[in-house]
Design a protein around this motif. Structure first.
Motif, mmCIF file in Angstrom:
data_model
loop_
_atom_site.group_PDB
_atom_site.id
_atom_site.type_symbol
_atom_site.label_atom_id
_atom_site.label_comp_id
_atom_site.label_asym_id
_atom_site.label_seq_id
_atom_site.Cartn_x
_atom_site.Cartn_y
_atom_site.Cartn_z
ATOM 1 N N GLU A 172 -0.592 6.274 41.651
ATOM 2 C CA GLU A 172 -0.665 7.376 42.818
ATOM 3 C C GLU A 172 -1.214 7.192 43.912
ATOM 4 O OE1 GLU A 172 -2.899 10.119 40.088
ATOM 5 O OE2 GLU A 172 -1.775 9.818 38.500
ATOM 6 N N SER A 223 1.050 13.873 47.753
ATOM 7 C CA SER A 223 0.601 13.233 46.581
ATOM 8 C C SER A 223 2.078 12.438 46.179
ATOM 9 C CB SER A 223 0.498 13.991 45.071
ATOM 10 O OG SER A 223 0.536 12.886 44.140
ATOM 11 N N ASN A 231 3.963 9.513 43.532
ATOM 12 C CA ASN A 231 3.633 8.910 42.215
ATOM 13 C C ASN A 231 4.957 7.829 42.294
ATOM 14 O OD1 ASN A 231 1.406 10.488 41.362
ATOM 15 N ND2 ASN A 231 2.853 11.986 40.583
ATOM 16 N N TYR A 252 -11.930 5.027 53.978
ATOM 17 C CA TYR A 252 -10.907 4.869 53.318
ATOM 18 C C TYR A 252 -9.840 4.403 54.224
ATOM 19 C CZ TYR A 252 -12.833 7.472 49.488
ATOM 20 O OH TYR A 252 -13.507 7.759 48.330
ATOM 21 N N TYR A 270 -2.581 9.458 47.611
ATOM 22 C CA TYR A 270 -2.786 10.518 47.951
ATOM 23 C C TYR A 270 -2.959 10.331 49.585
ATOM 24 C CZ TYR A 270 -3.505 12.025 43.233
ATOM 25 O OH TYR A 270 -3.240 12.212 41.912
ATOM 26 N N VAL A 312 -5.673 7.297 49.869
ATOM 27 C CA VAL A 312 -6.528 6.855 48.664
ATOM 28 C C VAL A 312 -5.343 6.514 47.627
ATOM 29 C CG1 VAL A 312 -7.904 7.315 46.877
ATOM 30 C CG2 VAL A 312 -8.156 8.446 49.185
ATOM 31 N N ARG A 313 -5.431 5.417 47.031
ATOM 32 C CA ARG A 313 -4.415 4.877 45.951
ATOM 33 C C ARG A 313 -5.336 4.885 44.572
ATOM 34 N NH1 ARG A 313 -0.246 -0.056 45.586
ATOM 35 N NH2 ARG A 313 0.333 0.590 43.053
ATOM 36 N N LYS A 314 -4.676 5.413 43.530
ATOM 37 C CA LYS A 314 -5.381 5.060 42.192
ATOM 38 C C LYS A 314 -3.944 4.770 41.226
ATOM 39 C CE LYS A 314 -7.814 7.414 38.485
ATOM 40 N NZ LYS A 314 -8.373 8.546 37.775
ATOM 41 N N GLY A 315 -4.002 3.462 40.800
ATOM 42 C CA GLY A 315 -3.084 2.995 39.967
ATOM 43 C C GLY A 315 -1.717 3.310 40.577
#
Length: 95
Positions: free
Chosen positions: A25, A38, A40, A11, A27, A20-23
């Motif tokens: 978001e 986190s 957002n 990562y 982390y 880490v990115r998800k959309g």
């Protein structure tokens, strides 16, 4: 994937912590530490053809309980501003 034994795989890192990115978001941190961060993205605007975050919800979570410890909605000029702010909170919490 984030697990109780830490992050598995390769990562990106920010100041030695997994990122880490998800959309919308992001982390930062590892569950083997006391806490993780986190972020957002709540709002963004287009500048020179690129979407730039303007409002970010920054939350520090306790790794053991998964409950929020500290939270703030912050207006930012760049994503780097949010990382600096969140990293300072995370450093204090993980001491």
């Amino acid at each position: 994937m984030i697990t109780a034994n830490g992050i598995q795989g390769k990562y990106l890192e920010f100041r030695g912590r997994p990122l880490v990115r998800k959309g919308n978001e992001l982390y930062l941190g590892d569950l083997s530490d006391k806490g993780y961060l986190s972020m957002n993205i709540m709002a963004s605007e287009e500048r020179l053809g690129v979407e730039v975050p303007t409002m970010i919800l920054i939350t520090v979570f306790d790794s053991a309980t998964k409950k929020p410890v500290k939270e703030m909605q912050k207006m930012v000029k760049t994503l780097a501003d949010a990382f600096e702010f969140g990293d300072a909170w995370l450093n204090r919490y993980n001491r």
